[in-house]
Design a protein around this motif. Structure first.
Motif, short mmCIF file in Angstrom:
data_model
loop_
_atom_site.label_atom_id
_atom_site.label_comp_id
_atom_site.label_asym_id
_atom_site.label_seq_id
_atom_site.Cartn_x
_atom_site.Cartn_y
_atom_site.Cartn_z
N ASN A 1 0.83 -1.22 0.00
CA ASN A 1 0.00 0.00 0.00
C ASN A 1 0.86 1.26 0.00
OD1 ASN A 1 -2.27 -1.51 -0.01
ND2 ASN A 1 -2.71 -1.28 2.17
N GLN B 1 2.48 1.65 -3.34
CA GLN B 1 1.51 2.09 -4.34
C GLN B 1 1.21 3.59 -4.18
OE1 GLN B 1 -2.59 0.65 -4.10
NE2 GLN B 1 -2.36 -0.09 -6.18
N GLN B 2 1.06 3.98 -2.91
CA GLN B 2 0.76 5.39 -2.64
C GLN B 2 1.90 6.28 -3.12
OE1 GLN B 2 -0.41 6.13 1.38
NE2 GLN B 2 -0.92 8.25 0.99
N VAL C 1 1.94 6.44 -7.02
CA VAL C 1 0.94 7.26 -7.71
C VAL C 1 0.92 8.72 -7.27
CG1 VAL C 1 -0.59 5.32 -8.20
CG2 VAL C 1 -0.97 6.66 -6.15
N SER C 2 1.39 9.00 -6.05
CA SER C 2 1.26 10.39 -5.60
C SER C 2 2.51 10.96 -4.96
CB SER C 2 0.08 10.49 -4.62
OG SER C 2 0.36 9.75 -3.46
N HIS D 1 4.44 11.99 0.72
CA HIS D 1 3.79 13.10 1.43
C HIS D 1 3.95 12.89 2.92
CE1 HIS D 1 1.85 15.04 -1.97
NE2 HIS D 1 1.81 13.81 -2.47
N HIS E 1 2.75 13.90 6.47
CA HIS E 1 1.66 14.59 7.16
C HIS E 1 2.12 14.99 8.55
CE1 HIS E 1 -1.40 13.64 4.16
NE2 HIS E 1 -0.72 12.52 4.00
#
Lengths: 242, 412
Positions: free
Chosen positions: B323, B326-327, B330-331, B334, B336
């Protein structure tokens, strides 16, 4: 060979069992309390949003024409995005089939639609282009939806004022069905609706950025301006022209 | 989480918490009578004479250090006899130990290798003429006060064996750091088992016995290459008290690589499974008190839990990594900002139970490090606790497979 019989202190086993069972019961109770508090918190946020929307709507109607110098985003419910994240977290914790989650999602979807309509109304009256993305997804058997979710979360992180309206296509809500009809969306997921255009299947971050480029540029410029005005050093977004 | 996985997870968590609470209750006072502190010998003149056997098989690199550490023990020299047994080494072990040939405290013996350590120990036992006998693996060394601490227990007539605290010596690899933490935590476990009169292993490094144990119970047995476990069970059955001297420190070299560690742990776990099969009439309904009804059955159950948990842990790990990957794909990455509110607290019961279990584990670390070993509580090697379940699941699965198919690996 003779064994050496030893006395077993059964009371110790019973006490250990009671302590362990007590820990289990306490933990399950705390788990329930946390979940209930989360539901209550979300309901409270939803009430606030509902009130905000009603207030904006009323203000809008009363004035008949809005003060177009006002930023469109400021009349909308700012907590909507944050609430979506929290709801998504609850969905992971309690499972998509939880009655609480389904109820909250239905209400949230209605608020989103209302917010979207208000944004559209504002855009029409003030002749501005709304910077919104409508996103239809499903939880089950949709790997592309997971990926699309990552893309939209990343974009919203970069552009906090970008409004993403997410709708679970599996949710049994007639308002969502109507929205699908109005926006001419098929049953395929993931589907994005940007500026009236329907984009079916997974759209990469570059694809979405390209479509939204003019609006995002404006968002970025506005953010920079706001940052300069408040004399903060916060940097918002990145240069999307590169 | 599907229903089967839920049932397994909560059963495993309940058993794990039950065991942790049981050990804490035992450690903090609910102990067997007669396991209180030791009176000790009044003077050195009363100390018993001790023989320490050092079985060696291809130990040319470590045996000298082992013998030297024994000669540096704070113990009356005339009461200490070191018996070095070269078990048919193919390297220069026999040449290396000749350095000690003239030392009156050292006896050098040589025999042909018979494929198992127990035969070397039995060979050495024939040359023991002291009241107390012990063994020290040639990959271990002792703290200079270790023998004196352990021997004090023999001032009690009902004590027949004394087990030391074992510490990993100079860890260098991740596998060794993982064992270091494991061994430290096991000092607490050993002390709790001592208080329950349920020690079921008399480990090779410096466990001391009254010579009488072997005279009455017979010599070591092959016991599926775990003679140290079998002799402890025989002692427990015979009512010969086995105790833990927590201040007695022995340093041992843990296997450096994963294949070496796997081989060692499969031998231990396989030996445990086979021995409890051999002594099954003492499991559950036997007469060994807590050992019969709790410790031995739980030992078996914990192996099963490790095995079943392994694929679940692996699937969770792979899914999480997938996961994240994949994150990022695609993006991008990041970060947080961390936030703390009602939504950041885990709410699932199993996660909260995991936190409770972790809390007890931290208490265990404090007891083991601060109270028993007198060491700082925090160190970087504690992170190896995260990877431990993966490795223990692996060796448990292999051992279980070997035990079911009766496939036994060589001992070294």
């Amino acid at each position: 060979m003779e064994s050496h019989p030893r006395k077993i202190e059964w009371i110790k086993y019973v006490v250990t069992f009671l302590i362990t069972a007590g820990l289990f019961v306490t933990v399950f109770y705390i788990s329930r309390v946390i979940s209930e508090k989360r539901v209550a918190e979300i309901q409270s946020i939803q009430n606030n949003i509902s009130l905000d929307l009603l207030s904006s709507e009323t203000q809008f109607s009363l004035l008949n024409e809005s003060d177009c110098s006002q930023d469109g985003n400021s009349i909308l419910a700012p907590e909507l995005g944050q609430m979506g994240d929290r709801l998504s977290g609850m969905e992971t914790d309690l499972g998509p089939n939880s009655k609480d989650v389904i109820n909250l999602k239905e209400y949230y979807s209605l608020l989103e639609i209302k917010d979207y309509m208000l944004a559209r109304e504002f855009a029409q009256k003030c002749n501005v282009k709304p910077i919104t993305v409508i996103y239809f997804y499903k939880n089950d058997n949709c790997d592309d939806c997971t990926k699309q979710g990552y893309v939209l979360t990343a974009l919203r992180d970069q552009y906090p004022t970008l409004r993403v309206y997410s709708f679970d296509a599996d949710l049994n809500l007639s308002a969502i069905d109507t929205l699908e009809q109005i926006t001419h969306v098929s049953s395929t997921v993931p589907t994005l609706v940007i500026d009236g255009q329907v984009y079916t299947g997974f759209q990469s971050i570059d694809d979405v950025t390209k479509v939204l480029a003019p609006q995002l540029k404006k968002l970025q410029a506005d953010a920079k301006k706001a940052a300069a005005e408040t004399q903060t050093t916060e940097v918002i977004g990145v240069d999307i022209t590169n | 989480m599907d229903i089967v996985r839920s049932i397994f997870t909560y059963t495993a968590l309940f058993l794990s918490l039950y065991f942790q609470v049981f050990l804490l209750l035992t450690y903090f006072g609910w102990r067997k009578k007669g396991m209180e502190d030791v009176p000790g010998y009044k003077s050195d003149a009363n100390l018993p004479s001790v023989s320490i056997m050092v079985p060696c098989y291809n130990e040319e690199r470590t045996v000298k250090k082992t013998i030297t550490s024994l000669l540096e023990l704070n113990y009356p020299r005339e009461k200490l006899n070191i018996i070095v047994i070269d078990d048919g080494s193919k390297d220069s072990t026999w040449q290396v130990v000749q350095e000690f040939a003239d030392n009156p405290s050292v006896t050098l013996l040589h025999k042909e290798n018979e494929g198992s350590k127990f035969s070397a120990l039995n060979f050495g036992l024939k040359h023991v003429h002291t009241e107390i006998v012990g063994c020290l693996d040639a990959d271990s060394r002792v703290d200079s006060e270790a023998l004196r601490h352990s021997v004090q227990w023999f001032s009690r007539d009902d004590v027949y064996g004394v087990v030391p605290s074992m510490v990993i010596d100079s860890p260098k690899s991740i596998m060794q750091y993982m064992q270091k933490v494991e061994y430290e935590l096991s000092t607490y476990l050993r002390q709790a088992l001592h208080r329950m009169e349920s020690l079921y292993v008399a480990p090779g490094p410096l466990t001391l016995f009254r010579k009488e144990v072997f005279d009455k119970l017979g010599p070591y047995r092959q016991a599926h290459h775990t003679e140290d476990l079998e002799i402890a069970l025989r002692m427990q059955i015979a009512g010969m008290r086995l105790v833990h001297a927590q201040e007695s420190l022995v340093y041992t070299h843990g296997p450096r690589t994963w294949p070496q560690l796997l081989k060692q742990r499969v031998r231990w776990t396989y030996g445990f499974l086979k021995n409890i099969q051999d002594y099954r009439k003492y499991v559950f309904f036997g007469e060994l008190g807590d050992l019969s009804i709790f410790i031995l059955p739980l030992g078996f159950v914990s192996i099963i839990i490790s095995v079943v948990a392994l694929p679940i842990l692996l699937i969770n790990l792979i899914t999480s990594i997938g996961n994240e990957a994949q994150q990022i794909a695609v993006s991008g990455i990041h970060v947080h900002a961390p936030s703390f509110d009602i939504f950041t607290i885990p709410s699932q019961a199993y996660a909260l139970l995991g936190i409770v279990s972790l809390g007890i584990l931290i208490a265990t670390i404090i007891i083991a490090r601060k109270v028993i070993l007198k060491k700082p509580i925090l160190s970087l090697d504690l992170v190896t606790l995260i990877i431990y379940p993966f490795f223990s699941g692996w060796w448990s699965a292999k051992s279980l497979y070997n035990a079911v198919t009766s496939k036994q690996d060589s001992w070294k």
